[in-house]
Design a protein around this motif. Structure first.
Motif, PDB file in Angstrom:
ATOM      1  N   ASP A 246      34.237  26.940  43.704  1.00  0.00           N
ATOM      2  CA  ASP A 246      34.902  27.024  44.999  1.00  0.00           C
ATOM      3  C   ASP A 246      36.140  26.130  45.018  1.00  0.00           C
ATOM      4  N   THR A 247      37.075  26.472  45.888  1.00  0.00           N
ATOM      5  CA  THR A 247      38.342  25.740  45.980  1.00  0.00           C
ATOM      6  C   THR A 247      38.232  24.473  46.812  1.00  0.00           C
ATOM      7  N   TRP A 248      37.128  24.269  47.469  1.00  0.00           N
ATOM      8  CA  TRP A 248      36.994  23.138  48.391  1.00  0.00           C
ATOM      9  C   TRP A 248      36.995  21.829  47.600  1.00  0.00           C
ATOM     10  N   GLY A 249      38.026  21.024  47.815  1.00  0.00           N
ATOM     11  CA  GLY A 249      38.127  19.734  47.149  1.00  0.00           C
ATOM     12  C   GLY A 249      38.464  19.814  45.676  1.00  0.00           C
ATOM     13  N   LEU A 279      34.097  35.323  47.094  1.00  0.00           N
ATOM     14  CA  LEU A 279      35.334  35.930  47.591  1.00  0.00           C
ATOM     15  C   LEU A 279      35.055  36.931  48.705  1.00  0.00           C
ATOM     16  N   HIS A 280      33.985  37.705  48.565  1.00  0.00           N
ATOM     17  CA  HIS A 280      33.646  38.675  49.613  1.00  0.00           C
ATOM     18  C   HIS A 280      33.311  37.962  50.918  1.00  0.00           C
ATOM     19  N   GLN A 281      32.574  36.881  50.831  1.00  0.00           N
ATOM     20  CA  GLN A 281      32.212  36.143  52.032  1.00  0.00           C
ATOM     21  C   GLN A 281      33.443  35.512  52.684  1.00  0.00           C
ATOM     22  N   LYS A 282      34.327  34.943  51.887  1.00  0.00           N
ATOM     23  CA  LYS A 282      35.538  34.338  52.436  1.00  0.00           C
ATOM     24  C   LYS A 282      36.436  35.380  53.095  1.00  0.00           C
ATOM     25  N   TRP A 283      36.598  36.533  52.434  1.00  0.00           N
ATOM     26  CA  TRP A 283      37.516  37.545  52.949  1.00  0.00           C
ATOM     27  C   TRP A 283      36.972  38.223  54.209  1.00  0.00           C
ATOM     28  N   THR A 284      35.705  38.595  54.213  1.00  0.00           N
ATOM     29  CA  THR A 284      35.146  39.311  55.361  1.00  0.00           C
ATOM     30  C   THR A 284      34.957  38.399  56.575  1.00  0.00           C
ATOM     31  N   ASN A 285      34.570  37.160  56.354  1.00  0.00           N
ATOM     32  CA  ASN A 285      34.297  36.271  57.482  1.00  0.00           C
ATOM     33  C   ASN A 285      35.565  35.687  58.107  1.00  0.00           C
ATOM     34  N   TYR A 286      36.537  35.324  57.283  1.00  0.00           N
ATOM     35  CA  TYR A 286      37.725  34.643  57.806  1.00  0.00           C
ATOM     36  C   TYR A 286      39.032  35.244  57.295  1.00  0.00           C
ATOM     37  N   GLY A 287      39.083  35.571  56.001  1.00  0.00           N
ATOM     38  CA  GLY A 287      40.353  35.953  55.398  1.00  0.00           C
ATOM     39  C   GLY A 287      40.992  37.166  56.032  1.00  0.00           C
ATOM     40  N   PHE A 288      40.240  38.254  56.206  1.00  0.00           N
ATOM     41  CA  PHE A 288      40.821  39.482  56.736  1.00  0.00           C
ATOM     42  C   PHE A 288      41.280  39.307  58.184  1.00  0.00           C
ATOM     43  N   LYS A 289      40.550  38.537  58.963  1.00  0.00           N
ATOM     44  CA  LYS A 289      40.931  38.329  60.365  1.00  0.00           C
ATOM     45  C   LYS A 289      42.229  37.535  60.459  1.00  0.00           C
ATOM     46  N   ARG A 566      46.225  26.915  53.387  1.00  0.00           N
ATOM     47  CA  ARG A 566      47.211  26.614  54.425  1.00  0.00           C
ATOM     48  C   ARG A 566      46.596  26.391  55.804  1.00  0.00           C
ATOM     49  N   LEU A 567      45.395  26.866  56.019  1.00  0.00           N
ATOM     50  CA  LEU A 567      44.767  26.684  57.327  1.00  0.00           C
ATOM     51  C   LEU A 567      43.973  25.386  57.358  1.00  0.00           C
ATOM     52  N   PRO A 568      43.875  24.747  58.509  1.00  0.00           N
ATOM     53  CA  PRO A 568      43.072  23.515  58.605  1.00  0.00           C
ATOM     54  C   PRO A 568      41.587  23.800  58.417  1.00  0.00           C
ATOM     55  N   ALA A 569      40.836  22.765  58.078  1.00  0.00           N
ATOM     56  CA  ALA A 569      39.417  22.923  57.752  1.00  0.00           C
ATOM     57  C   ALA A 569      38.604  23.398  58.952  1.00  0.00           C
ATOM     58  N   TRP A 570      39.012  23.022  60.166  1.00  0.00           N
ATOM     59  CA  TRP A 570      38.223  23.416  61.330  1.00  0.00           C
ATOM     60  C   TRP A 570      38.401  24.900  61.668  1.00  0.00           C
ATOM     61  N   LEU A 571      39.398  25.561  61.067  1.00  0.00           N
ATOM     62  CA  LEU A 571      39.564  26.996  61.239  1.00  0.00           C
ATOM     63  C   LEU A 571      38.940  27.795  60.102  1.00  0.00           C
ATOM     64  N   TRP A 572      38.623  27.117  58.996  1.00  0.00           N
ATOM     65  CA  TRP A 572      38.051  27.803  57.839  1.00  0.00           C
ATOM     66  C   TRP A 572      36.922  26.949  57.278  1.00  0.00           C
ATOM     67  N   PRO A 573      35.697  27.120  57.759  1.00  0.00           N
ATOM     68  CA  PRO A 573      34.573  26.317  57.256  1.00  0.00           C
ATOM     69  C   PRO A 573      34.308  26.571  55.778  1.00  0.00           C
ATOM     70  N   ARG A 574      33.624  25.636  55.172  1.00  0.00           N
ATOM     71  CA  ARG A 574      33.326  25.723  53.742  1.00  0.00           C
ATOM     72  C   ARG A 574      32.272  26.790  53.480  1.00  0.00           C
ATOM     73  N   GLU A 587      25.153  16.226  47.165  1.00  0.00           N
ATOM     74  CA  GLU A 587      26.589  16.226  46.936  1.00  0.00           C
ATOM     75  C   GLU A 587      27.121  17.603  46.558  1.00  0.00           C
ATOM     76  N   LYS A 588      26.246  18.585  46.447  1.00  0.00           N
ATOM     77  CA  LYS A 588      26.667  19.915  46.021  1.00  0.00           C
ATOM     78  C   LYS A 588      26.432  20.943  47.111  1.00  0.00           C
ATOM     79  N   TRP A 589      27.172  22.039  46.978  1.00  0.00           N
ATOM     80  CA  TRP A 589      27.000  23.187  47.863  1.00  0.00           C
ATOM     81  C   TRP A 589      26.556  24.375  47.021  1.00  0.00           C
ATOM     82  N   TYR A 590      25.732  25.220  47.643  1.00  0.00           N
ATOM     83  CA  TYR A 590      25.148  26.337  46.920  1.00  0.00           C
ATOM     84  C   TYR A 590      25.400  27.628  47.689  1.00  0.00           C
TER      85      TYR A 590
END
Length: 649
Positions: A246-249, A279-289, A566-574, A587-590
């Motif tokens: 993931d790109t987070w951090g 990628l599917h989760q990122k695009w469908t939940n936030y990216g496409f909107k 480019r979007l702030p973290a509060w607009l795009w959750p991890r 310390e990890k995300w799954y």
């Protein structure tokens, strides 16, 4: 990296006639034996000494696994354990290379410090004996070297560890097996530490496999990260560790590497779990909107800019404004007087602010990754970044010329309008109907059209000079379309495109030499070049049509990461689930993925086997006979049911 991999390929291609494969290697296919070690009779251009007569006895004994000679040489006081071979290798490198296990044991017992001595060669970039043994595939020698305390975290001149070397190995099945074997020799904490070591390019072994587009090794890493959370029948819930993916951090995550890569193989990794699911989760939940919102805002912004340009303040030309046929822009002190003017002023201010925001967002990214990667990658939208920056510069220049009341304001404004509307094509990538078409347009414009224009410019300049020389001797008022060199070039361009005929008065005879030049030009420029350009575009369409869908999906992934950055973290959750909620590493995300066993393929396979048995009954006579009995029983039961129905009626 490419030179190193080439050296590895050369190194493995030199290995011939393996004589002592390991026990685990004997279970593999014959193709896997290419990477295995063995006693080597002729190692032509890599480690073969130019003159065998000058080869050191110590190196010869290690190469031939001559234990007695080696013991006698070690007992001598004048032996030099630090002696280097023809390409800077130590005697332990030679023993590991030729699978001389007994010789390696004697050398490690006598000179244990040799495991810390890298090869002094530009080709192999300071590799250690452990890397040589691992790339050969001899598990016994690797186990022995590790048992003697070989530093697994040792890095060569490029920062690669033994795990990096296995990722670059061309024999993937052997590399995966050796990777697992080395991992079994150390603790889990040590494995995690070694897999997080980066080379000089900032790549861990997993990221290196993504950079190389290595499907086999990357799938191997994903299987190691896989954890079964629960299972019920054919359905199982699987957890994947997103560290490094993931790109987070992480400025150089696997997703960033795949989206910025130009390799076709890298795009195949986008279909592998869990990359596809992330990628599917990122695009469908936030990216496409957010992409739809971005598209609507830019489209509205471009319309506002267009309206402000079309309805700019104009006044009749002339000293007293008496020439109503020619309009010129009003001076700045007269341009804003009415309510409509102030409404237009608000739109102009919005346009300038938008141009400044474009420069603020584009230029830092350009400086960070460099012009070559920023503009040269179709997946990340390279050519559109150029038009974005050019448009913003045109808007700012137009504003300055408006303040100065300069006549070039209209010219720069026209170019700004063209670039602004061309940028609208960038937003076609977010839609399935237009995205692949946009890719085809990019490939043709920046591939075939650029080459065609390069040849066209040379041809038109040459023929334009030839036409201009002859028309200089004629009346320019009669031949207006050839009165000077620039107009002649423009006329020739129209002739080549078929937009006009050879201009000239019909009652005046054109010189014969001009007719000859015209015929030659039309045959070369119109018939040859234009049809060649059409053929080039057809060839490009044939090449791109098979991969445009994968390119479009890669563009979707790149757009998703761009919005997330480019979007702030509060607009795009991890994305994913924190480890503390799952009782795992805090310390990890799954990422949780529900997987279903594919019973349909197994059922189809059994049906094919049944068909094969029916077609060839001798292969399985008992099954064939039982099939006939079952078929006859079914027919008799069906007849009885039909008879009962008739009786009832």
């Amino acid at each position: 990296m490419a030179a190193f991999r080439k050296a590895i390929d050369c190194f493995l291609n030199r290995l011939k006639n393996p004589t002592s494969p390991t026990q685990s290697a004997s279970k593999d296919s014959a193709s896997d034996k290419v990477g295995l070690g063995g006693r080597q009779k002729n190692f032509n251009n890599v480690f073969e000494v130019k003159n065998r007569g000058t080869e050191s006895p110590l190196f010869k004994a290690a190469r031939e696994n001559d234990v007695e000679t080696l013991k006698n040489l070690i007992q001598e006081k004048n032996v030099d354990p630090y002696e280097r071979g023809s390409v800077g290798e130590t005697v332990l490198h030679v023993a590991a290379l030729y699978n001389s296990k007994e010789a390696a044991i004697i050398l490690l017992n006598a000179f244990p410090f040799l495991i810390d001595e890298p090869i002094d060669c530009e080709m192999y970039k300071g590799e250690y004996a452990l890397s040589f043994a691992a790339c050969i595939g001899n598990e016994q020698i690797v186990k022995m070297i590790v048992a003697h305390g070989a530093p697994l975290n040792a890095q060569d001149k490029q920062g690669n560890t033994v795990f990096h070397m296995l990722v670059l190995h061309p024999n993937k099945s052997m590399a995966c097996r050796m990777y697992n074997f080395i991992s079994s020799l150390i603790s889990k904490e040590k494995i995690e530490y070694l897999e997080n070591i980066t080379n000089k390019d900032g790549l861990t072994p997993m990221k290196l496999s993504a950079f190389e587009g290595d499907v086999a090794m990357f799938s191997h890493f994903m299987k190691k990260r896989k954890q079964i959370y629960w299972a019920f029948g054919p359905v199982s819930s699987t957890l994947y560790d997103l560290t490094g993916i993931d790109t987070w951090g992480d400025e150089l995550s696997v997703l960033d590497i795949l989206c910025s890569s130009k390799k076709k193989e890298a795009r195949k990794l986008l279909k592998i779990t869990p990359v596809k699911e992330v990628l599917h989760q990122k695009w469908t939940n936030y990216g496409f909107k957010y992409f739809l919102l971005w598209t609507a805002l830019y489209f509205l912004y471009t319309i506002i800019f267009t309206v402000c340009c079309v309805y700019r303040p104009l006044t009749p030309a002339g000293p007293n404004g008496d020439n109503i046929t020619i309009m010129v822009p009003k001076p700045l002190n007269e341009a804003y007087a009415t309510a409509e003017d102030f409404a237009r002023l608000a739109g102009e201010i919005l346009t300038v602010v938008g141009a400044i925001l474009i420069l603020v967002t584009e230029i830092p990214r350009l400086i960070h990754i460099g012009p070559a990667k920023y503009f040269g990658n179709t997946v990340t939208g390279g050519p559109f970044h150029i038009t974005m920056i050019v448009y913003a510069c045109f808007v700012l220049i137009t504003m300055i010329l408006r303040v100065l009341n300069h006549e070039w304001e209209t010219v720069i404004m026209a170019y700004a309008l063209i670039s602004a509307w061309c940028n609208v094509l960038y937003f076609a990538r977010g839609f399935k109907l237009l995205g692949p078409l946009c890719i085809m347009i990019q490939k043709m414009i920046f591939g075939d059209l650029m080459r065609f224009c390069y040849v066209l410019i040379i041809v038109i300049i040459g023929f334009g000079a030839g036409f201009d020389v002859h028309f200089q001797a004629l009346d320019p008022n009669t031949y207006l379309y050839f009165r000077d060199f620039t107009i002649t070039i423009f006329t020739l361009f129209q002739l080549m495109m078929g937009l006009t005929e050879l201009p000239g008065p019909p009652d005046i005879k054109i010189p014969d030499i001009i007719i000859v030049l015209y015929m030659v030009y039309m045959c070369f420029g119109f018939v040859l070049l234009l049809n060649l350009f059409i053929a080039l575009m057809g060839d490009t369409h044939y090449r791109v049509v098979s991969e445009r869908k994968s390119l479009w999906k890669a563009q979707i992934a790149a757009t998703t990461l761009l919005l997330e950055r480019r979007l702030p973290a509060w607009l795009w959750p991890r994305a994913g689930i924190p480890g503390d909620l799952l009782g795992l590493n805090v310390e990890k995300w799954y990422l949780r993925v529900e997987e279903r066993s594919d019973y349909q393929k197994a059922r189809k396979k059994s049906e094919n086997e049944e068909k094969e048995n029916v077609t060839h009954p001798r292969k399985n006579r008992s099954a064939y006979r039982w099939k006939l009995i079952h078929k006859n029983i079914s027919k008799s039961l069906k007849k009885n049911e039909d008879a009962c129905d008739m009786t009832t009626l």
